[in-house]
Motif scaffolding. Sequence first.
Motif, PDB file in Angstrom:
ATOM      1  N   ALA A 260       0.898  -1.148   0.000  1.00 50.56           N
ATOM      2  CA  ALA A 260       0.000   0.000   0.000  1.00 50.56           C
ATOM      3  C   ALA A 260       0.931   1.190   0.000  1.00 50.56           C
ATOM      4  N   ARG A 261       0.550   2.225  -0.719  1.00 50.73           N
ATOM      5  CA  ARG A 261       1.494   3.311  -0.983  1.00 50.73           C
ATOM      6  C   ARG A 261       2.048   3.959   0.275  1.00 50.73           C
ATOM      7  N   GLU A 262       1.167   4.153   1.268  1.00 49.27           N
ATOM      8  CA  GLU A 262       1.605   4.887   2.451  1.00 49.27           C
ATOM      9  C   GLU A 262       2.673   4.144   3.238  1.00 49.27           C
ATOM     10  N   VAL A 263       2.817   2.830   2.984  1.00 44.72           N
ATOM     11  CA  VAL A 263       3.844   2.059   3.670  1.00 44.72           C
ATOM     12  C   VAL A 263       5.226   2.644   3.362  1.00 44.72           C
ATOM     13  N   PHE A 264       5.331   3.343   2.225  1.00 42.82           N
ATOM     14  CA  PHE A 264       6.591   3.987   1.850  1.00 42.82           C
ATOM     15  C   PHE A 264       7.136   4.828   2.993  1.00 42.82           C
ATOM     16  N   VAL A 265       6.270   5.623   3.617  1.00 42.74           N
ATOM     17  CA  VAL A 265       6.732   6.547   4.654  1.00 42.74           C
ATOM     18  C   VAL A 265       7.278   5.775   5.851  1.00 42.74           C
ATOM     19  N   SER A 266       6.538   4.744   6.284  1.00 46.93           N
ATOM     20  CA  SER A 266       7.033   3.999   7.449  1.00 46.93           C
ATOM     21  C   SER A 266       8.283   3.197   7.077  1.00 46.93           C
ATOM     22  N   SER A 267       8.355   2.722   5.816  1.00 49.49           N
ATOM     23  CA  SER A 267       9.562   2.019   5.389  1.00 49.49           C
ATOM     24  C   SER A 267      10.766   2.938   5.403  1.00 49.49           C
ATOM     25  N   MET A 268      10.566   4.165   4.914  1.00 48.73           N
ATOM     26  CA  MET A 268      11.677   5.112   4.915  1.00 48.73           C
ATOM     27  C   MET A 268      12.138   5.364   6.340  1.00 48.73           C
ATOM     28  N   ALA A 269      11.172   5.429   7.246  1.00 48.71           N
ATOM     29  CA  ALA A 269      11.540   5.631   8.648  1.00 48.71           C
ATOM     30  C   ALA A 269      12.371   4.451   9.144  1.00 48.71           C
ATOM     31  N   VAL A 270      12.021   3.243   8.684  1.00 46.01           N
ATOM     32  CA  VAL A 270      12.786   2.067   9.104  1.00 46.01           C
ATOM     33  C   VAL A 270      14.172   2.065   8.461  1.00 46.01           C
ATOM     34  N   VAL A 271      14.236   2.218   7.134  1.00 45.88           N
ATOM     35  CA  VAL A 271      15.541   2.080   6.469  1.00 45.88           C
ATOM     36  C   VAL A 271      16.459   3.266   6.743  1.00 45.88           C
ATOM     37  N   LEU A 272      15.897   4.419   7.041  1.00 47.07           N
ATOM     38  CA  LEU A 272      16.750   5.561   7.389  1.00 47.07           C
ATOM     39  C   LEU A 272      16.956   5.646   8.892  1.00 47.07           C
ATOM     40  N   ASN A 273      16.407   4.616   9.594  1.00 47.20           N
ATOM     41  CA  ASN A 273      16.786   4.494  10.992  1.00 47.20           C
ATOM     42  C   ASN A 273      16.247   5.628  11.864  1.00 47.20           C
ATOM     43  N   VAL A 274      14.993   5.926  11.694  1.00 44.96           N
ATOM     44  CA  VAL A 274      14.374   6.996  12.467  1.00 44.96           C
ATOM     45  C   VAL A 274      13.528   6.382  13.576  1.00 44.96           C
ATOM     46  N   GLY A 275      13.383   7.080  14.667  1.00 40.02           N
ATOM     47  CA  GLY A 275      12.331   6.700  15.604  1.00 40.02           C
ATOM     48  C   GLY A 275      12.796   6.108  16.905  1.00 40.02           C
ATOM     49  N   ASP A 276      14.039   5.623  16.972  1.00 38.58           N
ATOM     50  CA  ASP A 276      14.459   5.005  18.218  1.00 38.58           C
ATOM     51  C   ASP A 276      14.985   6.013  19.233  1.00 38.58           C
ATOM     52  N   ASP A 277      15.248   7.242  18.775  1.00 42.19           N
ATOM     53  CA  ASP A 277      15.876   8.216  19.662  1.00 42.19           C
ATOM     54  C   ASP A 277      14.905   8.714  20.729  1.00 42.19           C
TER      55      ASP A 277
END
Lengths: 76, 613
Positions: free
Chosen positions: B512-529
């Motif tokens: 689904a297209r919006e998964v792109f945003v969450s994938s980018m967050a995963v592959v660019l390593n965002v969110g754990d800080d």
Amino acid sequence: MNSLIDAKVGQSYFIQDVLGDPGVSERIAELGIIPGREIIIQQKLPFHGPYIVKVRSTFVSLRREEAAIIMIRGNE
Amino acid sequence: MKRFALVGSPNSGKSTLFNWLTGRKQKVVNYPGSTVDIAVGSGLSIYGADIEFIDTPGTYSLYPKSQDEEITLQALFDEKWNLDGVIAVLDSTQMARQLPLVKQLKDCGFNVFIALTMFDLHTKDQSVVRADLLEKELGLPVFPIDGILGGGVKSLVSAILKSQKNSNRPVHPKVVTAKDVQNEQVRGQELADRVAKSRLSAHEWTEKLDQILLHPLMGGLIFFVVMTLLFSSIYWMAAPLMDFVDGFFADSADWVLSQFGNGLFSKFISEGVIVGMGAVFVFVPQIFILFVGISALEDSGYLARAATIVDKPLSLLGLNGKAFVPLLSGFACAVPAMMAARSMNSKKEKWLTMLVIPFMTCSARLPVYALFISFLFVHEPLKGGVLMAALYLGGIIVAAVVAGLLARIIKFERKGFFVMELPLYRQPKLKSVLKNSLFRSRAYIVKTGPVILTLSIVLWCLSTFPNYQEMDTHKRLESSYIAKVGQVIEPVFEPMGVDWRVGIGLMTAFAAREVFVSSMAVVLNVGDDGDEESLRGQLISQMRQTKFPDGRPVFTTASIASILVFFMVALQCISTSSIAWREMASARFALGQLLFMNVLAYVMSVIIHRILV
């Protein structure tokens, strides 16, 4: 015999016949557009767009191609 | 238990009656042998005994001319339902025209009860509708229904409960000619003239209103204003709700981590399941609000006028005014939009409509657009708005070119027609608008939800394993399965001007297209800080630092343009393809559409990148 294409907006005519494929002519009949009834064109949309017609208490829009199979005569 | 089907012409008040009969207890049954969902509701408990009502798609006759009309006929004769009878819904203002359908039902041998609706449209002192006379003439029980207060429903139900089922099985209607249909209409008129004299104030002001709303010049202008209002209202009305839903799932995900620690399972629940569910539900407000607007316009009678206005431009593209509602729904979600295309009566037009629906900017594209727009224009909302409008328009233009070209290349045996009833204008009823919108939004949740959730979980697993014990998230990701896949497919995405990480995002967006945003967050390593900044803010600052191995930035104007064009054109949605498959009953259509749209998207995005770089 003229078709609805020749009709003027706002004038009333009598439907004489509806030609065309069974599917289209049946649907036209189901909407109350049948021989013997009075028909008035309310509007013609620009660039040969759909016609808005009134038959008794029903308003219907139809394409120019469909208007061409509705045969009419003047109502003098 | 007794079971009755509701049958009536479009705009006859059938849905309102269904609501009065069933309250909220409805289920949706996927109709066997087709994909049409039929609503089945149990009767309200105040009516006592066990009774079930089946709502069928509106039809003018038992001589079907489109897929949804065929469904009505099938449902009536399906042994599965084993109907005890039929409630024929008859609009008292259009009796002459709708009586033939009642007659057809009677002639087939159904146990028919007539619900006479739309009394509120009559001018009280000038109209006489003799229900008793109609009853005598037809030999069928007639029940006047007050659509506003629901009066009369109770006596209808108690009559139904007392009725005995016909012992003979109903027979299919005879094959008819246009002449037969005309004669039925004449007889309907004669009967209507005997039982009713009416003068409708609604009729008079419908005529006056149409002088303006269908005016050759003003009509188009008003259409444009109405559509602009509809689309802009989605944003200001849906935005706060979407933020709320987004915040709720983000907080829930954090809460799980804080309560159950950083273990693998709690991470799975938090980052895989809850975030995945958030990705599904965040669009519900927007889809629902757009459908509320569409339903309200539909119930008011305006949508039939809007379809008339756009028929000419659509006909130049090989489409039809009837495609307007499906295409408009496509701006919410392609899944319910494709289901709405059932009302089309030409094979060619349905085929073309189904093909171009996914080019409409559905809500799943918006998070992707929003991400890049805020990346490009941080403090320039006006420029951002212009780009957003351009992307909407771009999708429409691509759809127009594709439909226009294909309509001229591909030959179909039968031409479509456009004959549409323009119902009398009336005030939409809040209850039925809300119910209708819920029904359509459900299609999105039920049909896309499981897919998005599953893929979100798979993605989480691929980016976590095999080195799930590695504490450094960056290293964990670099050695994950998903990184390996990404590096293999990198050459494919290189001509678009992006690296393997964006490639992963684009691949996962096929769920689904919006998964792109969450994938980018995963592959660019965002969110754990876990700092205060919003997720999108963090993602954008990460994107600014993302570089190719040789030090060039990944996200430039050229590469972003290429990504945006890809999203504008590509069909990245498993749910859409599966609905297309079922609706067209053709795997070839669904796969062909998938291949065609994505190849087109890829070629266009590579060209854009070449031009800009």
